[in-house]
Design a protein around this motif. Structure first.
Motif, short mmCIF file in Angstrom:
data_model
loop_
_atom_site.label_atom_id
_atom_site.label_comp_id
_atom_site.label_asym_id
_atom_site.label_seq_id
_atom_site.Cartn_x
_atom_site.Cartn_y
_atom_site.Cartn_z
N LEU A 113 -6.04 7.46 1.10
CA LEU A 113 -4.12 8.23 2.08
C LEU A 113 -3.85 9.21 1.22
CD1 LEU A 113 -3.64 3.95 0.71
CD2 LEU A 113 -3.52 5.58 3.11
N PHE A 143 -13.05 2.14 -3.59
CA PHE A 143 -12.39 0.24 -3.79
C PHE A 143 -10.83 0.62 -4.21
CE2 PHE A 143 -16.53 -2.01 -3.17
CZ PHE A 143 -15.70 -3.32 -2.36
N CYS A 151 -8.32 -1.58 -4.39
CA CYS A 151 -8.62 -2.86 -3.72
C CYS A 151 -8.41 -3.86 -4.54
CB CYS A 151 -9.52 -2.78 -3.54
SG CYS A 151 -9.95 -4.04 -1.97
N MET A 173 0.68 -0.87 -0.36
CA MET A 173 0.51 0.24 -0.10
C MET A 173 0.48 0.96 0.45
SD MET A 173 -2.78 0.76 2.67
CE MET A 173 -1.98 1.18 4.28
N GLY A 203 -6.23 -5.05 5.08
CA GLY A 203 -7.57 -4.94 4.38
C GLY A 203 -8.75 -5.79 4.77
C1 HEM Z 1 -15.62 -3.47 1.69
C2 HEM Z 1 -14.54 -3.76 2.00
C3 HEM Z 1 -13.11 -3.13 1.20
C4 HEM Z 1 -12.75 -1.71 1.39
C5 HEM Z 1 -13.59 -0.52 0.89
C6 HEM Z 1 -11.67 -1.41 0.63
C7 HEM Z 1 -10.67 -0.26 0.16
C8 HEM Z 1 -9.99 0.06 -0.25
C9 HEM Z 1 -8.71 0.84 -1.36
C10 HEM Z 1 -9.94 1.91 -1.15
C11 HEM Z 1 -8.07 0.73 -1.35
C12 HEM Z 1 -6.60 1.65 -2.10
C13 HEM Z 1 -6.22 2.52 -1.19
C14 HEM Z 1 -5.83 3.63 -2.31
O1 HEM Z 1 -5.70 3.37 -2.86
O2 HEM Z 1 -5.14 4.83 -1.84
C15 HEM Z 1 -7.95 -0.60 -0.83
C16 HEM Z 1 -6.76 -1.48 -1.00
C17 HEM Z 1 -6.04 -2.45 -0.74
N1 HEM Z 1 -7.36 -3.49 -0.13
FE1 HEM Z 1 -9.16 -2.93 0.10
N2 HEM Z 1 -10.81 -3.10 0.12
C18 HEM Z 1 -11.91 -4.09 0.92
C19 HEM Z 1 -11.59 -4.96 1.44
C20 HEM Z 1 -10.64 -5.68 1.39
C21 HEM Z 1 -10.58 -7.41 0.98
C22 HEM Z 1 -11.01 -8.14 1.94
C23 HEM Z 1 -9.04 -7.08 1.22
C24 HEM Z 1 -7.86 -9.08 1.31
C25 HEM Z 1 -8.75 -9.12 1.31
C26 HEM Z 1 -8.35 -6.51 0.57
C27 HEM Z 1 -6.62 -6.10 0.19
C28 HEM Z 1 -6.65 -4.82 0.56
C29 HEM Z 1 -5.27 -4.41 -0.19
C30 HEM Z 1 -4.37 -5.49 0.75
C31 HEM Z 1 -5.29 -3.11 0.00
C32 HEM Z 1 -3.87 -2.47 -0.63
C33 HEM Z 1 -3.55 -2.71 -2.11
C34 HEM Z 1 -2.05 -1.89 -3.04
O3 HEM Z 1 -1.26 -1.05 -2.45
O4 HEM Z 1 -2.16 -2.76 -4.05
N3 HEM Z 1 -9.06 -4.82 0.78
N4 HEM Z 1 -8.87 -0.88 -0.08
#
Ligand code: HEM
Length: 409
Positions: A295, A351, A358, A92, A242
């Motif tokens: 972020l 997301f 995400c 991230m 996450g």
């Molecule tokens: C309602 C559920 C979820 C929401 C609203 C959400 C939202 C987000 C958002 C907005 C980001 C991007 C942040 C940015 O660029 O500023 C993100 C990244 C991420 N999310 Fe989710 N997420 C959810 C569920 C999950 C789940 C279930 C997992 C894994 C099992 C997950 C793993 C990750 C990871 C590892 C990142 C970092 C990705 C990167 O930096 O390339 N998230 N999420």
């Protein structure tokens, strides 16, 4: 910066949330009067607060001109003392080729097809947890007894970890997300405990491999040398954070919203086909992080924002709260209304966008859709036995969460 209006009131971010942890009223005011404005972050660093959907989408989707790599000691920081934002080996917080390298390693575990394959198992876990809830009898705190337990179990299945081990991770998540909710010494102790646990777990799995995401990550490290040992531990940390906190908060905030608007609950009871749309609208209406979600990103060159609100100068930090994107009336007319019949393809942005989009999005949707379907099936008369205004919300953490959600049926 050209075109940016300096806000006339105190500019310390974050601003107080609205009622029931909704969008800060200050966002509404600024979006109308100065949609890009200067703020002072809790670290004392300056940033530009961007509040229009169009601009937030453009910034988050533009990985060339905005970077998430804030590892330079002179780079601005969002919060002081928050571990999750300080780990340079966490995907991230990375940018460019290193970030892509790590994304590619986990990509195959998060495809839409993989997520669909989890659907039956998610329903089985949901039903098992709701059996417990039913046995306890009303009122039951849905937050502790369900909203946190489901995503923890799912992360465990994904990684191939036992449920008991998974329960231990919850305290660690709270520690990583603490701004000042947990004293620094306790927080650091919890973080060290996680690292020791992760190192031991990885060693154990090297000796006794399974066929889960953790084994895939270990093989990417040992066989193909595609990530470092530190990145492997941080990947585990990132997936646990996450996968847990976001879903737990999405579940509890969605249930609260539906209980506040019983006509929407009735609409879903009458028509289950609306569930996928309802999940997106509920996330838009009350997103997991609340007012401080989003972020920091740094501009790597001058960028004129598409709304015409101004130009971000090279080196400036921008903050793009996702709740602001979802409540921009230009993108979502009457944003304070919860409606499952919104037209158009506008992304709620919950997301994210661009290369950090995400990876858990498909799994998240499967989990949230399944939860709604199961609650409707099993507890059609679900309601809150207290006034929504009496519910307790967290303070001192990155993002505002419900501390408890009593429900009856
Ligand atoms: C309602 C559920 C979820 C929401 C609203 C959400 C939202 C987000 C958002 C907005 C980001 C991007 C942040 C940015 O660029 O500023 C993100 C990244 C991420 N999310 Fe989710 N997420 C959810 C569920 C999950 C789940 C279930 C997992 C894994 C099992 C997950 C793993 C990750 C990871 C590892 C990142 C970092 C990705 C990167 O930096 O390339 N998230 N999420």
């Amino acid at each position: 910066m050209e075109g940016v209006v300096m806000a006339d009131s105190a500019d310390s971010f974050p601003f107080s949330d609205g009622p029931l942890a909704s969008q800060p009223p200050e966002f509404v005011r600024r979006r109308q009067q100065c949609p890009v404005s200067h703020v002072t972050l809790p670290t004392g660093d300056p940033a530009l607060l961007v509040l229009k959907h169009q601009d937030i989408e453009a910034i988050m989707g533009d990985d060339r001109r905005f970077t998430r790599d804030l590892s330079d000691p002179s780079a601005p920081r969002l919060f002081p003392n928050i571990l999750v934002l300080e780990d340079p080996e966490l995907m991230m917080n990375m940018h460019g080729d290193d970030h892509l390298r790590l994304r590619r390693i986990i990509a195959s575990a998060f495809t839409p097809r993989r997520a669909e394959k989890w659907r039956d198992e998610v329903r089985a876990i949901v039903d098992e947890l709701l059996d417990d809830v039913e046995r306890m009898g009303p009122p039951v705190d849905l937050m502790a007894n369900f909203a946190y337990r489901l995503p923890t179990r799912m992360v465990c299945r994904l990684l191939g970890i036992s449920d008991d081990e998974g329960d231990r991770t919850l305290g660690w998540v709270a520690a990583w997300l603490s701004v000042d909710a947990i004293p620094v010494e306790e927080r650091d102790k919890a973080a060290a405990e996680f690292t020791a646990w992760a190192v031991a777990l990885i060693e154990e799995r090297r000796a006794n491999p399974q066929d889960a995401l953790l084994d895939h990550l270990i093989s990417a490290r040992d066989v193909d040398d595609r990530l470092t040992e530190g990145e492997l531990v941080s990947m585990l940390r990132g997936l646990i954070i996450g996968g847990n906190e976001t879903i737990a908060n999405a579940i509890s905030r969605s249930v609260l919203s539906l209980m506040r608007f019983p006509e929407r609950w009735e609409e879903l009871l009458a028509n289950r086909d609306l569930i996928p749309k309802a999940v997106e609208e509920l996330l838009r209406f009350s997103p997991p992080g609340g007012g401080a979600s989003g972020l920091l990103r740094l501009a790597t060159e001058d960028v004129e924002l598409p709304s015409g609100a101004g130009t971000v100068r090279k080196g400036q930090a921008v903050l793009t709260p996702l709740v602001a994107a979802g409540h921009d009336p230009e993108a979502f007319p009457d944003p304070e209304e919860l409606r499952f019949d919104r037209e158009g393809k506008t992304s709620t942005m919950q997301f994210g966008a661009g290369r950090h989009f995400c990876p858990g999005v498909h799994l998240a949707r499967v989990e949230l859709q399944t939860v709604l379907a199961a609650l409707l099936d099993r507890f059609p008369k679900l309601h809150l036995p207290v006034e929504p205004e009496e519910l307790p919300w967290s303070e001192g953490s990155y993002g505002t969460s419900l501390l408890g959600l009593p429900v009856a049926w």
